[in-house]
Scaffold this active site. Structure first.
Site, PDB file in Angstrom:
ATOM      1  N   ASP A  33       0.832  -1.201   0.000  1.00 49.51           N
ATOM      2  CA  ASP A  33       0.000   0.000   0.000  1.00 49.51           C
ATOM      3  C   ASP A  33       0.874   1.261   0.000  1.00 49.51           C
ATOM      4  O   ASP A  33       0.671   2.184  -0.811  1.00 49.51           O
ATOM      5  CB  ASP A  33      -0.869  -0.047   1.265  1.00 49.51           C
ATOM      6  CG  ASP A  33      -2.113   0.808   1.171  1.00 49.51           C
ATOM      7  OD1 ASP A  33      -2.391   1.340   0.089  1.00 49.51           O
ATOM      8  OD2 ASP A  33      -2.802   0.937   2.187  1.00 49.51           O
ATOM      9  N   GLY A 123       1.983 -10.114   4.505  1.00 51.22           N
ATOM     10  CA  GLY A 123       2.916  -9.192   5.161  1.00 51.22           C
ATOM     11  C   GLY A 123       2.393  -8.835   6.535  1.00 51.22           C
ATOM     12  O   GLY A 123       2.346  -9.686   7.431  1.00 51.22           O
TER      13      GLY A 123
HETATM   14  P1  ADP Z   1      -0.959  -7.337   3.923  1.00 53.74           P
HETATM   15  O1  ADP Z   1      -1.306  -6.205   4.867  1.00 53.74           O
HETATM   16  O2  ADP Z   1      -2.126  -7.756   3.043  1.00 53.74           O
HETATM   17  O3  ADP Z   1      -0.298  -8.473   4.616  1.00 53.74           O
HETATM   18  P2  ADP Z   1       1.585  -6.217   2.931  1.00 53.74           P
HETATM   19  O4  ADP Z   1       1.689  -5.096   1.980  1.00 53.74           O
HETATM   20  O5  ADP Z   1       2.024  -5.978   4.330  1.00 53.74           O
HETATM   21  O6  ADP Z   1       0.039  -6.690   2.853  1.00 53.74           O
HETATM   22  O7  ADP Z   1       2.382  -7.466   2.356  1.00 53.74           O
HETATM   23  C1  ADP Z   1       1.919  -8.335   1.353  1.00 53.74           C
HETATM   24  C2  ADP Z   1       3.089  -9.006   0.677  1.00 53.74           C
HETATM   25  O8  ADP Z   1       3.665  -8.107  -0.281  1.00 53.74           O
HETATM   26  C3  ADP Z   1       4.250  -9.424   1.578  1.00 53.74           C
HETATM   27  O9  ADP Z   1       4.654 -10.725   1.167  1.00 53.74           O
HETATM   28  C4  ADP Z   1       5.331  -8.398   1.300  1.00 53.74           C
HETATM   29  O10 ADP Z   1       6.628  -8.954   1.428  1.00 53.74           O
HETATM   30  C5  ADP Z   1       5.075  -8.057  -0.145  1.00 53.74           C
HETATM   31  N1  ADP Z   1       5.499  -6.718  -0.607  1.00 53.74           N
HETATM   32  C6  ADP Z   1       5.835  -5.625   0.111  1.00 53.74           C
HETATM   33  N2  ADP Z   1       6.128  -4.583  -0.695  1.00 53.74           N
HETATM   34  C7  ADP Z   1       5.974  -5.035  -1.976  1.00 53.74           C
HETATM   35  C8  ADP Z   1       6.144  -4.460  -3.276  1.00 53.74           C
HETATM   36  N3  ADP Z   1       6.527  -3.183  -3.442  1.00 53.74           N
HETATM   37  N4  ADP Z   1       5.890  -5.233  -4.369  1.00 53.74           N
HETATM   38  C9  ADP Z   1       5.487  -6.525  -4.232  1.00 53.74           C
HETATM   39  N5  ADP Z   1       5.315  -7.118  -3.042  1.00 53.74           N
HETATM   40  C10 ADP Z   1       5.561  -6.398  -1.928  1.00 53.74           C
END
Ligand code: ADP
Length: 175
Positions: A33, A123
């Site tokens: 996000d 994440g």
């Molecule tokens: P959630 O709150 O749904 O768990 P997160 O954004 O915290 O979502 O993480 C979801 C996944 O995306 C995790 O596996 C994290 O490592 C990964 N992630 C974080 N930043 C990026 C990015 N810029 N592009 C792709 N994946 C990412």
């Protein structure tokens, strides 16, 4: 439909739509996000605020999806979905599957033919990769959609391995 697995950053993907692992406020967060809003610029947040004021005053419910502009991203649209927070005591896999089918339904409404997904809920929301990956892959494979290419964009090697295994198991292909 073709499924691709790539290691990379969701914000760099040259696809019609990228999916945001948003939270229900739609007003920004960390992880995917944060990266989407940083790189996509203020137009995305402005549209999220309008969506909150009009369609979803109480926030976007878990498992649902809504689209905004892609702002300055290479992708034309961002599809925001809210994954479930992982709970060992409760099976929330239907909600995680719904994030994928609802995102593809919104993609169909937009006319998007290529869609990139991050590993939703793995994440900050704590879903173990080995549980999330098969749910995500099966939901996409089972979706009734006009989307032609679904690309899972995995941030690290562990995520890539989990999705690779899930895809091989779901399609019955040998590793
Ligand atoms: P959630 O709150 O749904 O768990 P997160 O954004 O915290 O979502 O993480 C979801 C996944 O995306 C995790 O596996 C994290 O490592 C990964 N992630 C974080 N930043 C990026 C990015 N810029 N592009 C792709 N994946 C990412």
């Amino acid at each position: 439909m073709r499924i691709e697995l790539v290691r990379g950053d969701i914000t760099s993907q040259e696809v019609d739509a990228v999916v945001n692992a948003a939270n229900s406020s739609l007003l920004g967060g960390g992880g995917v996000d944060g990266a989407i809003h940083r790189r996509g610029g203020p137009a995305i947040l402005a549209e999220c605020r309008r969506i909150r004021e009009t369609r979803y005053p109480d926030g976007l419910p878990t498992g649902q999806a809504v689209a905004t502009t892609g702002g300055d991203l290479p992708a034309r649209w961002v599809i925001h979905t809210v994954g479930p927070v992982y709970a060992r005591s409760q099976d929330r896999s239907a909600l995680l599957a719904s994030c994928h089918t609802e995102s593809l339904r919104v993609a169909d409404e937009l006319g998007a033919r290529s869609v990139a997904f991050p590993a939703v809920s793995t994440g900050a929301y704590g879903y173990p990769l080995d549980e999330a990956a098969p749910i995500a892959v099966r939901a996409v494979l089972g979706a009734d959609t006009q989307v032609e290419v679904v690309r899972f964009v995995l941030f690290d090697e562990a995520a890539e391995r989990a999705f690779d295994r899930a895809l091989r198991e779901a399609t019955g292909q040998p590793g």
